[in-house]
Write an enzyme that holds these catalytic residues in place. Sequence first.
Site, mmCIF file in Angstrom:
data_model
loop_
_atom_site.group_PDB
_atom_site.id
_atom_site.type_symbol
_atom_site.label_atom_id
_atom_site.label_comp_id
_atom_site.label_asym_id
_atom_site.label_seq_id
_atom_site.Cartn_x
_atom_site.Cartn_y
_atom_site.Cartn_z
ATOM 1 N N ASP A 189 -7.331 -1.612 3.463
ATOM 2 C CA ASP A 189 -6.228 -1.302 2.543
ATOM 3 C C ASP A 189 -5.174 -2.415 2.594
ATOM 4 O O ASP A 189 -4.001 -2.167 2.850
ATOM 5 C CB ASP A 189 -5.609 0.052 2.896
ATOM 6 C CG ASP A 189 -4.730 0.607 1.775
ATOM 7 O OD1 ASP A 189 -4.860 0.138 0.622
ATOM 8 O OD2 ASP A 189 -3.923 1.512 2.047
ATOM 9 N N PRO A 245 3.921 10.076 8.402
ATOM 10 C CA PRO A 245 5.291 9.585 8.318
ATOM 11 C C PRO A 245 5.581 8.671 9.505
ATOM 12 O O PRO A 245 4.953 8.786 10.555
ATOM 13 C CB PRO A 245 6.124 10.876 8.389
ATOM 14 C CG PRO A 245 5.265 11.835 9.128
ATOM 15 C CD PRO A 245 3.847 11.495 8.766
#
Length: 332
Positions: free
Chosen positions: A171, A60
């Site tokens: 990514d 997070p």
Amino acid sequence: MSIILICAVLYIKRKASYLNEDEEFLGIGPRPNTFSSSELETATEDFNLANKLGEGAFWPVYKGALNDGRVVAVKQLSVASQQGKSQFVAAIAAISAVQHRNLVKLYGCCIEGNRWLLVYEHLENKSLDQALFGKNDLYLDWSIRFNTCLGTARGLAYLHEDSRPRTVHRDVKASSILLDAKLCPKISDFGLAKLYDDKKTHISGRVAGTIGYLAPAYAMRGHLTEKADAFGFGVVALEILSGRPNSDNSLDTEKIYLLEWAWTLHENNRSLELDPTLTAFDETEASQIIGVALLCTQASPMLRPTMSRIAAMLAGGIDVGIVTAKPSYLTD
């Protein structure tokens, strides 16, 4: 006497913590800036959910404000992550050494026990996917879209060729590209996958990435080179040009998958119709982006250009050329 004893114990523990931290960073070159856990807890109001910016691939992310007034994004690594501490420290060292206008700046880190945190600059306009597909007040005109493509290409070229060690992002996607106050693109989360050096031609291991942006050879065989990043960039370039995500089930069947739809239009000489809502754009620049995107998403890594060559194509220094070979993963 009790107070003195307690203070002594706390001092010894803190000293031991610093010694352990020094040991972790021993031999990795210039030491990154470090923050204490309590300092970052204060900055984020004890990681208050109201300050949560989002959920990354591994952690997070929270918005915070340091004592010196800097607004930061604090990424909290999950303890359950399979990434070892030595890999984490090596990644921090590599990221800290990287400086480029199209890469998100790392201010420092915190390693205390099981708490591993990265402290980045905070970018006001959030991620590219939110700007393109989300409901917000940002309007990305043609010059911003084109410069986002070019800036992202330059950032990836720096990671692949000029940073040490050379780095494969692994990514590349719209959500890993952030926009600053002036809407300049900055690539985030680089250096957090495996790093490779000049003696290695590929990395075989666990595939990490996002469906829709994964190069075929990497997705099927775990064969990772910088050309996997080029594939992801090609998909992102089409998303920037079209203003839509790489797949959208709400559209007509032939339009659901962006790559397939782009090739359908390309084969019918209608490539510039990718985004019918975009009326004001430079046709030459749009054609450059389409040509680059089709090259980047070829099935064979050998047919994809390097990111430095891609950046030169977009800047107009090299001709893109005509792409005629439809990728086998689409024809099959």
